[in-house]
Design an enzyme around this catalytic site. Structure first.
Site, mmCIF file in Angstrom:
data_model
loop_
_atom_site.group_PDB
_atom_site.id
_atom_site.type_symbol
_atom_site.label_atom_id
_atom_site.label_comp_id
_atom_site.label_asym_id
_atom_site.label_seq_id
_atom_site.Cartn_x
_atom_site.Cartn_y
_atom_site.Cartn_z
ATOM 1 N N ARG A 87 45.940 44.330 -68.107
ATOM 2 C CA ARG A 87 44.824 43.723 -67.804
ATOM 3 C C ARG A 87 44.716 42.398 -68.280
ATOM 4 O O ARG A 87 44.926 41.889 -69.247
ATOM 5 C CB ARG A 87 43.871 44.532 -68.408
ATOM 6 C CG ARG A 87 42.301 44.024 -68.609
ATOM 7 C CD ARG A 87 41.399 43.801 -67.233
ATOM 8 N NE ARG A 87 40.102 43.405 -67.310
ATOM 9 C CZ ARG A 87 39.423 42.969 -66.262
ATOM 10 N NH1 ARG A 87 39.890 42.859 -65.292
ATOM 11 N NH2 ARG A 87 38.127 42.640 -66.956
ATOM 12 N N HIS A 132 40.548 53.603 -67.672
ATOM 13 C CA HIS A 132 41.647 52.725 -68.051
ATOM 14 C C HIS A 132 42.879 53.363 -67.823
ATOM 15 O O HIS A 132 43.882 52.508 -67.682
ATOM 16 C CB HIS A 132 41.510 52.025 -69.537
ATOM 17 C CG HIS A 132 40.469 51.295 -69.778
ATOM 18 N ND1 HIS A 132 39.253 51.664 -70.395
ATOM 19 C CD2 HIS A 132 40.545 49.652 -69.577
ATOM 20 C CE1 HIS A 132 38.517 50.543 -70.786
ATOM 21 N NE2 HIS A 132 39.181 49.560 -70.085
#
Length: 742
Positions: free
Chosen positions: A532, A712
Site C-alpha cells: 500500500r 487489509h
C-alpha cells in the site's frame, strides 16, 4: 573529517516497481524468483543512487518485501506455529503473516486459512509495522542464509560497502506482544534472543561488515524500568563479543533521549549514538555531555520525515557546534531517520510550479544534502558555495511567497468562538432525536465507507483527467457506480448505507485537491504498509474550501434509497497528518484551518439531506506525542477542538460518526470521549479485541461500532468467526451497553 550517512532508503522504487511486482506475485502472474529478482534490482539501484549522491555510509537490510519488523520475526524464527505448520515456502509464510492467507486444498497441498498478525503504526508515523507475537515458551534461532548477511554481500559484490540495519533486541521485544492465550512479558525473553543476535552480528563481521546500525527507537519513549534495565543486559553481552562483531551505531529517532539519558552508560561500548536533531535539536548539549570518551555522535540534521529542503544554515550551525565540542572525527552528518517516509526523487516531478518545487527535497535529494553539509564542515563553506547560495535562495523564496499567506483565512480563524466547539444538545437528547429520525434497529449494520476501486473506475478517472471524456460523461459514470454499490448494500440488508466513494483517489488527496493551500505530486509515493502506497499532498500555505467537495455524490446516493445514507469525510487531524505539513507554521494552526473547511462541508451535507456523517480520524493516535506530559496534553487539546470545530455545526438529528483503525487509544481514551462523536467505530478484527477491552475499564458514554472484518487482508473470515467476535463484544458490559453497530 566529518562523514555522512543515510539511515535507510525508500523501498518501492521510483515507479513503485516493488508494489507492482509484489501484487503480481500475489495474483499468480509472476513467480517467486521474478519477485526476488525485482527486489535485487531495486536494492542495486538504491545503493547506486546514494553512492552517486556522495553519501559516506549507506544502509543495507533496509529493504523489505513487506515490513522490516516482519523480516526480523522470520529472521529470528519467531514465527507463530499457526503459520509454520503449513510448511509454506519462506516468502509465502512471510506474506501470510503480513496479510493473511486463505487457499483451497489441492492435490499437492492442504487448505490454508490463517489471519494476518496485528499491524500497528510505527511510532507517530503513517507507516505500519507487523507486531512480533510471542509465545510463553518462545525460542529464537537464526534463519538459514540470514537476510542481513545476504544483502550485505549482495551490495559488496556491486562495489558498495554498506552498514547493515537491524531492529535492536530491546526494541524488537518491547514492541512485541504475547500471542493470544499467552502471558509472557516479551522483554523477559531477552536472554533467549541475545545469543541469536550475537550469532548474526558475528556472521556479519565474517562477511566483511565493519559497522552495523542497530535501531533502538524506543529510547525516545517513556520506558518502564525493566525495559531500561534491559539495555544494560543486552549491550553488555553484545560488547562482550568484542572484536568478533562489527562496530555498532545505536540509532534513535522521532524524539529526544534526554529522559532516557541514564541508559547511555549502558551503551558506552558502542561506537556511535545517533539522535534526531530535526525533531529535537535542543537535546544536543545533553547528548554530547553523556557520550563516552571517543564515542561518535551521528547528528540527524536532514529530515527523514518530511519533504522540505534542509535549511543548510541551521543544519551547519548544529553540526559546527557538535564538531567544536567533539572534534571532526567524532561527528557524522546524517538523516534524522530512515528516508522510508519520503518519496523517491524530486526529479520525476515535472508538473510542480517551479517556485514550489524549489522548496522540496525527496529521498534522493536528501542523500545529497547530507554529503553537502559534511563537505561544508570538512572542506569549508567555499567548497560548496554554489549549493549553499542556492539553498539560501530557496529558503528566502518560500518565506516571502504569496502562496503561504491568505489574510481571509487568518481573519476567519480569529473569529472562532468557544461555542463553535459544542453541539446544540447533550448526547442523550441527540440520540433520541436521531433514533426517531433515522429509524434504525437495535444493532444497525454499516461499512466504514469505501468500496473497491475497480479497474473500470481507475480507467474512467484517467480518461477524465486526460480530457478523453467530458465532465458530464464522467459524472454519469460515477452515478452508475454509486447506484451499483447502493443496490448491493440494500440487497445485503445493511442499515446505514455508503455511496462507495468511486470518485475518490485517496482519503486525503481527494480533499486536498479541492482545498486551497495544497500542491500535489505525480510520483511522490510513500509506503504505508505492505504494498500500500500513498501520495501525500503537500501543505504549502493557508487552507480554505472554495466549494463543496462531496455533497453532489452523497446527495445523489441519498436520493436513490429510502435508507439512511452516510456522508464520508476525512477529519482535520488525518488530513494534516497524512499530508506533508508545513514546518513554518504550528500544526494546530493548520488543523484549525482544515476544521473550518470541513465544518462548511458538514453543514452543506446536512442541508442536502445527509443526516449520518462520518468524519474519520485514524491518525489521531498517530499524531499523539510519543511521551506523556505537557506536549501531549497540548496536542490532545487542539486536536479534539479541531474535530469538534469540524462537526458541531449540525442539528441534533444529524448523527456524527468517527472511525479509528489500527489505533491504540487506551492511553488517551479521555480524548476519544471528548470528541463527542455520536458513534465511534474501531478496528476489532485484527487486534485480538484488545481495543474493545478498553471498555472494561472505561465507560464510553456514547455508541460504538467494533469492526468484524479485516479489510487489509484478502482473507474472507468464516461466518462463525464473525459470530464469535460479536458474542465476544457482548461479554463486555460497558461495550454491551453502548453497542450500536457490530
Amino acid at each position: 573529517m566529518v562523514t555522512s550517512s543515510v539511515l535507510g532508503f525508500p523501498r518501492m522504487g521510483g515507479n513503485r516497481e516493488l508494489k507492482k511486482a509484489t501484487e503480481a506475485y500475489w495474483a499468480g502472474k509472476i513467480s517467486a524468483e521474478e519477485l526476488i529478482e525485482t527486489g535485487k534490482n531495486l536494492r542495486a539501484s538504491h545503493w547506486k543512487i546514494q553512492k552517486d549522491a556522495g553519501a559516506g555510509t549507506i544502509a543495507s537490510n533496509d529493504f523489505s518485501f513487506y515490513d522490516h519488523v516482519l523480516d526480523h520475526i522470520q529472521l529470528f524464527n519467531a514465527v507463530p506455529n499457526r503459520y509454520r505448520k503449513y510448511n509454506l515456502p519462506a516468502i509465502d509464510e512471510f506474506f501470510a503473516m503480513g496479510r493473511g492467507l486463505q487457499r483451497a486444498a489441492t492435490e499437492s497441498s492442504p487448505a490454508v486459512d490463517v489471519p494476518a498478525l496485528e499491524m500497528v503504526k510505527w511510532f507517530d508515523s503513517n507507516y505500519h509495522y507487523v507486531r512480533p507475537t510471542l509465545q510463553d515458551n518462545q525460542t529464537f534461532s537464526l534463519a538459514t542464509d540470514p537476510k542481513p548477511v545476504h544483502e550485505f554481500l549482495e551490495a559488496k559484490a556491486q562495489g558498495v560497502t554498506t552498514r547493515p540495519v537491524l531492529v535492536g533486541p530491546v526494541s524488537f521485544l518491547h514492541l512485541g506482544k504475547p500471542d493470544r492465550g499467552a502471558s509472557v512479558d516479551p522483554i523477559t525473553l531477552l536472554e533467549n534472543l541475545l545469543p541469536t543476535y550475537i550469532e548474526l552480528l558475528t556472521k556479519l563481521k565474517e562477511a566483511g561488515a565493519e559497522t552495523v546500525q542497530i535501531d533502538e527507537p524506543i529510547l525516545v519513549l517513556d520506558l518502564p524500568s525493566k525495559t531500561k534495565a534491559a539495555f544494560k543486559t543486552a549491550y553488555a553481552k553484545i560488547a562482550a563479543a568484542g572484536a568478533s562483531i562489527p562496530a555498532i551505531t545505536v540509532a534513535t529517532y522521532f524524539g529526544d533521549i534526554v529522559h532516557n539519558i541514564d541508559v547511555l552508560p549502558s551503551l558506552s561500548a558502542v561506537s556511535a549514538i545517533h539522535v534526531d536533531l530535526v525533531r529535537n535539536p535542543e537535546q544536543l548539549d545533553t547528548v554530547i555531555a553523556a557520550l563516552a570518551p571517543g564515542q561518535i555522535l551521528s547528528a540527524g540534521v536532514v529530515n527523514g520525515r518530511n519533504i522540505w529542503k534542509t535549511n543548510f544554515h541551521e543544519a551547519l550551525t548544529i553540526v559546527d557546534k557538535a564538531v567544536e565540542a567533539l572534534g571532526a572525527d567524532r561527528v557524522v552528518v546524517a538523516t534524522s531517520s530512515s528516508l522510508l517516509h519520503t518519496p523517491h526523487t524530486l526529479a520525476s516531478e515535472k508538473n510542480l510550479p517551479a517556485e514550489v518545487a524549489g522548496w522540496f527535497s525527496f529521498a534522493s535529494e536528501k542523500a545529497k544534502e547530507v554529503a553537502i553539509i559534511a563537505k561544508a564542515v570538512t572542506e569549508g563553506v567555499d567548497s560548496v558555495k554554489n549549493e549553499l547560495d542556492a539553498n539560501a535562495s530557496s529558503m528566502h523564496s518560500r518565506a516571502t511567497s504569496a502562496r503561504t499567506n491568505d489574510p481571509a483565512v487568518k481573519e476567519r480563524q480569529s473569529k472562532v468562538t468557544p461555542s463553535m466547539y459544542e453541539r446544540l444538545s447533550p448526547f442523550t437528547q441527540r440520540i433520541a432525536a436521531q433514533q426517531a429520525h433515522l429509524g434504525l434497529p437495535l444493532f444497525p449494520t454499516t461499512t466504514i465507507g469505501s468500496f473497491p476501486q475497480t479497474k473500470e473506475i481507475r480507467v474512467a478517472r484517467q480518461k477524465f483527467g486526460k480530457g478523453v471524456i467530458s465532465a458530464a460523461e464522467y459524472e454519469s459514470f460515477i452515478e452508475k457506480e454509486i447506484e451499483l454499490v447502493v443496490r448491493e448494500q440494500e440487497a445485503l440488508g445493511l442499515d446505514v448505507l455508503v455511496h462507495g466513494e468511486p470518485e475518490r483517489n485517496d482519503m486525503v488527496q481527494y480533499f486536498g485537491e479541492r482545498l486551497t493551500g495544497y500542491v500535489f505530486t505525480n510520483f511522490g509515493w510513500v509506503q504505508s504498509y505492505g504494498s500500500r502506497c500513498v501520495r501525500p499532498p503537500i501543505v504549502v500555505g493557508d487552507i480554505s474550501r472554495p466549494a463543496p467537495m462531496t455533497v453532489r455524490e452523497s446527495k445523489y446516493a441519498a436520493s436513490i434509497t429510502s435508507k439512511p445514507m452516510k456522508g464520508m469525510l476525512t477529519g482535520p487531524i488525518t488530513c494534516l497528518r497524512w499530508s506533508f505539513p508545513r514546518d513554518d507554521v504550528h500544526q494546530s494552526v493548520q488543523a484549525e484551518q482544515l476544521a473550518l473547511a470541513l465544518r462548511d462541508e458538514v453543514v452543506d451535507l446536512e442541508a442536502a439531506g445527509v443526516n449520518v456523517i462520518q468524519v474519520d480520524e485514524p491518525a489521531l493516535r498517530e499524531g499523539l506525542p510519543l511521551r506523556s506530559g505537557k506536549e501531549r496534553d497540548a496536542y490532545l487539546d487542539w486536536a479534539v477542538k479541531s474535530f469538534r470545530l469540524a462537526t458541531t455545526g449540525v442539528k441534533d438529528v444529524t448523527q456524527i460518526h468517527s472511525h479509528f483503525c489500527y489505533s491504540e487509544f487506551q492511553d488517551f481514551f479521555h480524548a476519544i470521549t471528548a470528541l463527542d462523536a455520536d458513534v465511534l467505530s474501531i478496528e476489532n478484527s485484527k487486534s485480538d479485541a484488545k481495543l474493545l477491552k478498553v471498555f472494561e475499564d472505561e465507560a464510553y458514554p456514547r455508541h460504538i461500532g467494533p469492526g468484524v472484518y479485516d479489510i487489509h487482508s484478502p482473507r474472507v473470515p468464516p461466518q462463525e468467526e464473525i459470530k464469535a467476535r460479536i458474542e465476544e463484544m457482548l461479554q463486555i458490559p460497558q461495550a454491551r451497553a453502548a453497542l450500536d453497530q457490530p
